[in-house]
Design a protein around this motif. Structure first.
Motif, PDB file in Angstrom:
ATOM      1  N   CYS A 127     111.113   5.393  46.615  1.00  0.00           N
ATOM      2  CA  CYS A 127     111.374   4.155  45.858  1.00  0.00           C
ATOM      3  C   CYS A 127     111.976   3.064  46.735  1.00  0.00           C
ATOM      4  N   ARG A 128     112.624   3.458  47.823  1.00  0.00           N
ATOM      5  CA  ARG A 128     113.256   2.531  48.787  1.00  0.00           C
ATOM      6  C   ARG A 128     114.443   1.760  48.177  1.00  0.00           C
ATOM      7  N   GLU A 129     114.911   2.151  46.987  1.00  0.00           N
ATOM      8  CA  GLU A 129     115.996   1.428  46.326  1.00  0.00           C
ATOM      9  C   GLU A 129     117.162   2.316  45.888  1.00  0.00           C
ATOM     10  N   CYS A 130     116.933   3.577  45.673  1.00  0.00           N
ATOM     11  CA  CYS A 130     117.981   4.437  45.105  1.00  0.00           C
ATOM     12  C   CYS A 130     119.063   4.721  46.158  1.00  0.00           C
ATOM     13  N   CYS A 189     117.674   6.657  49.119  1.00  0.00           N
ATOM     14  CA  CYS A 189     116.830   5.849  50.009  1.00  0.00           C
ATOM     15  C   CYS A 189     117.667   4.882  50.838  1.00  0.00           C
ATOM     16  N   CYS A 208     114.944  11.394  47.461  1.00  0.00           N
ATOM     17  CA  CYS A 208     114.606  10.392  46.442  1.00  0.00           C
ATOM     18  C   CYS A 208     113.922  11.050  45.239  1.00  0.00           C
TER      19      CYS A 208
END
Ligand SMILES: [Zn+2]
Ligand SMILES: [Zn+2]
Length: 329
Positions: free
Chosen positions: A91-94, A97, A105
């Protein structure tokens, strides 16, 4: 395109003629030349990993050539040799990540599980999760680096600075890790299925200082042990093989239940940890290191349509090194 397709537990993979996938904006179309056969593929086919995409093209140790690039692709170009690993999306946001732990993730998607993989002539991969591959190894020889090598590398890093490292299960991953361990000045101790003298000889050839049966204690206490075999009963054995303060690293995605054992085995600050998936940083670090060692892989080649035979041979422990499918014919 030709591909081997998994329809569900209890049925062998089926050779199919599928439409060639189209790359999205962030994707590349890869003409697959070789795809390694990983134990995780067996866990999927045997129903031990519960929720694969269906129907599914398995395979996450993919080596091929970029045939087409999507409109937003900047990292890779047509004609380039690439490797596609298990980690296919995050997700590159959590919080994972954002802190260098994208392997954890919850939104991660995996090649050959959530996304069609490399048991076919082509696949599409997100450019951000594929690796450019240097020359040095053939496509078939490079394929096992993409999971066996990568997960093995992450497991060895989890073992910290252990000088004496036990390797339980001398398959595709351990045959690479033994070479990394020797390169780093560590001593590797290989544990195989009892009586598998061929695997023990193979382990010594690759630099293990000792090789023996998994139910036999090592000649001296170890600093760490990595359990690659999916056999929970090995965990208490490995705990008894490590010295106080030692660590047991479970490297598989699935393992049979770990039997109960006396607390004394864990006492004196021994630890049990697991390794899950990989990060892209693991990939970059490992592929650079593999060139320096240089890692050599031992490959058992199979035709794409013989994927079921390769899986059965892996299940039966008949493969020394790594099984690899020849995909582009
Ligand atoms: Zn995430
Ligand atoms: Zn794998």
């Amino acid at each position: 395109m030709r591909a081997m397709v998994f329809d569900g537990v209890g049925t062998p993979l089926r050779l199919a003629d599928l439409p060639r996938p189209e790359p999205g904006p962030e994707q590349v179309l890869v003409a697959v030349s070789a795809c390694g056969v990983c134990r995780t593929d067996l866990h999927i086919v045997d129903g031990e990993l519960a929720h694969p995409k269906l129907p599914l093209v398995p395979g996450h140790e993919v080596v091929g050539t970029v045939a087409e690039v999507g409109s937003s692709v900047v990292r890779l170009r047509a004609g380039q040799r690439v490797g596609v690993p298990w980690l296919g999306h995050t997700c590159r946001e959590c919080r994972f990540c954002r802190t260098g732990r994208e392997n954890l993730c919850a939104g991660a998607r995996f090649t050959g599980y959530d996304i069609d993989g490399g048991y076919g002539a082509y696949l599409v991969a997100d450019q951000r999760y594929a690796f450019a591959l240097a020359d040095g190894l053939s496509d078939a020889e490079a394929a096992p680096l993409l999971c066996a090598g990568l997960i093995g590398y992450r497991a060895l890093r989890k073992a910290g600075d252990a000088a004496k490292v036990g390797l339980y299960g001398f398959g595709a991953a351990a045959h690479i890790v033994a070479q990394l361990a020797r390169f780093e000045g560590r001593e590797g101790f290989a544990f195989t299925r009892p009586g598998d003298s061929q695997a023990q000889t193979f382990a010594r050839e690759l630099g293990a200082v000792w090789a023996g049966d998994s139910d036999t204690p090592p000649p001296e206490p170890l600093d760490a042990a990595i359990v690659f075999a999916p056999v929970g009963a090995l965990v208490p054995l490995a705990l008894q093989a490590v010295a106080p303060g030692g660590r047991v690293v479970c490297a598989g995605i699935h393992m049979s239940d770990i039997p109960g054992f006396p607390y004394e085995y864990l006492w004196r600050e021994r630890e049990i940890v697991s390794v899950a998936n990989l990060t892209r940083q693991d990939g970059e670090e490992f592929l650079t290191l593999a060139l320096r060692v240089p890692v050599r892989t031992t490959v058992a080649p199979y035709a794409l349509e013989d994927a079921n035979t390769a899986l059965n041979d892996l299940r039966a422990g008949r493969i020394h090194g790594a099984a690899v499918l020849n995909c582009h014919v």
